[in-house]
Design a protein around this motif. Sequence first.
Motif, PDB file in Angstrom:
ATOM      1  N   ARG A  76       2.102   1.078  -7.973  1.00  8.73           N
ATOM      2  CA  ARG A  76       0.854   2.144  -7.638  1.00  8.73           C
ATOM      3  C   ARG A  76      -0.220   1.993  -8.450  1.00  8.73           C
ATOM      4  O   ARG A  76      -1.336   2.203  -8.162  1.00  8.73           O
ATOM      5  CB  ARG A  76       1.837   3.624  -7.673  1.00  8.73           C
ATOM      6  CG  ARG A  76       2.639   3.596  -6.376  1.00  8.73           C
ATOM      7  CD  ARG A  76       1.894   4.434  -5.316  1.00  8.73           C
ATOM      8  NE  ARG A  76       0.536   4.212  -4.945  1.00  8.73           N
ATOM      9  CZ  ARG A  76      -0.072   3.103  -4.003  1.00  8.73           C
ATOM     10  NH1 ARG A  76       1.046   2.260  -3.538  1.00  8.73           N
ATOM     11  NH2 ARG A  76      -0.927   2.978  -3.671  1.00  8.73           N
ATOM     12  N   GLU A 110       0.658  -1.241   0.001  1.00  9.94           N
ATOM     13  CA  GLU A 110      -0.006   0.064   0.088  1.00  9.94           C
ATOM     14  C   GLU A 110       0.841   1.037   0.149  1.00  9.94           C
ATOM     15  O   GLU A 110       0.461   2.239  -0.368  1.00  9.94           O
ATOM     16  CB  GLU A 110      -1.000   0.111   1.051  1.00  9.94           C
ATOM     17  CG  GLU A 110      -1.899  -1.054   1.159  1.00  9.94           C
ATOM     18  CD  GLU A 110      -3.021  -0.920   2.506  1.00  9.94           C
ATOM     19  OE1 GLU A 110      -4.110  -0.743   2.114  1.00  9.94           O
ATOM     20  OE2 GLU A 110      -2.562  -1.086   3.455  1.00  9.94           O
ATOM     21  N   SER A 117      -5.250   2.506 -11.997  1.00 10.86           N
ATOM     22  CA  SER A 117      -5.185   3.512 -12.889  1.00 10.86           C
ATOM     23  C   SER A 117      -5.168   2.983 -14.222  1.00 10.86           C
ATOM     24  O   SER A 117      -4.802   1.826 -14.505  1.00 10.86           O
ATOM     25  CB  SER A 117      -3.884   3.950 -12.898  1.00 10.86           C
ATOM     26  OG  SER A 117      -3.570   4.590 -11.425  1.00 10.86           O
ATOM     27  N   GLU A 172      -3.976   1.163  -7.462  1.00 13.34           N
ATOM     28  CA  GLU A 172      -4.878   2.259  -7.445  1.00 13.34           C
ATOM     29  C   GLU A 172      -5.823   2.177  -8.858  1.00 13.34           C
ATOM     30  O   GLU A 172      -6.576   2.841  -9.032  1.00 13.34           O
ATOM     31  CB  GLU A 172      -4.146   3.637  -7.440  1.00 13.34           C
ATOM     32  CG  GLU A 172      -3.310   4.075  -6.407  1.00 13.34           C
ATOM     33  CD  GLU A 172      -2.464   5.196  -6.453  1.00 13.34           C
ATOM     34  OE1 GLU A 172      -2.312   5.721  -7.743  1.00 13.34           O
ATOM     35  OE2 GLU A 172      -1.689   5.642  -5.417  1.00 13.34           O
TER      36      GLU A 172
END
Length: 113
Positions: free
Chosen positions: A87, A79, A93, A91
């Motif tokens: 990341r 995390e 993305s 997340e």
Amino acid sequence: IAMDPTVLFCDEPSAGLDPRIGRGIDDLIRSLNVAFNMAVVVVTHEMESVKVIADRVIMLAPKPGGAQVVYDGTYEELECCAEDEVRAFVERSPLEEPRSEATEVLKQLVGED
């Protein structure tokens, strides 16, 4: 389990399941790990499952020449990981450059050339 294995492999055990049923599968896997003192290797893209099941997380990513490890550690460390690729996955993305076959399928579906 009847043969008393030392390792149990699970490939996407909660894929496509209702979230509540998936949580039950996660809890079952964790219980088996503790009750039978066996290592459990779970392949999943479900980050909520990772949070429940994993003592250690290893993340692979496609690289030239084949998949490579881009993360190895605990969920808590995951995390906080600053690695861009990690990341972006955690997340959720969107891909900046969608895969070409996805673009082709979309064109076929909406009828654009």
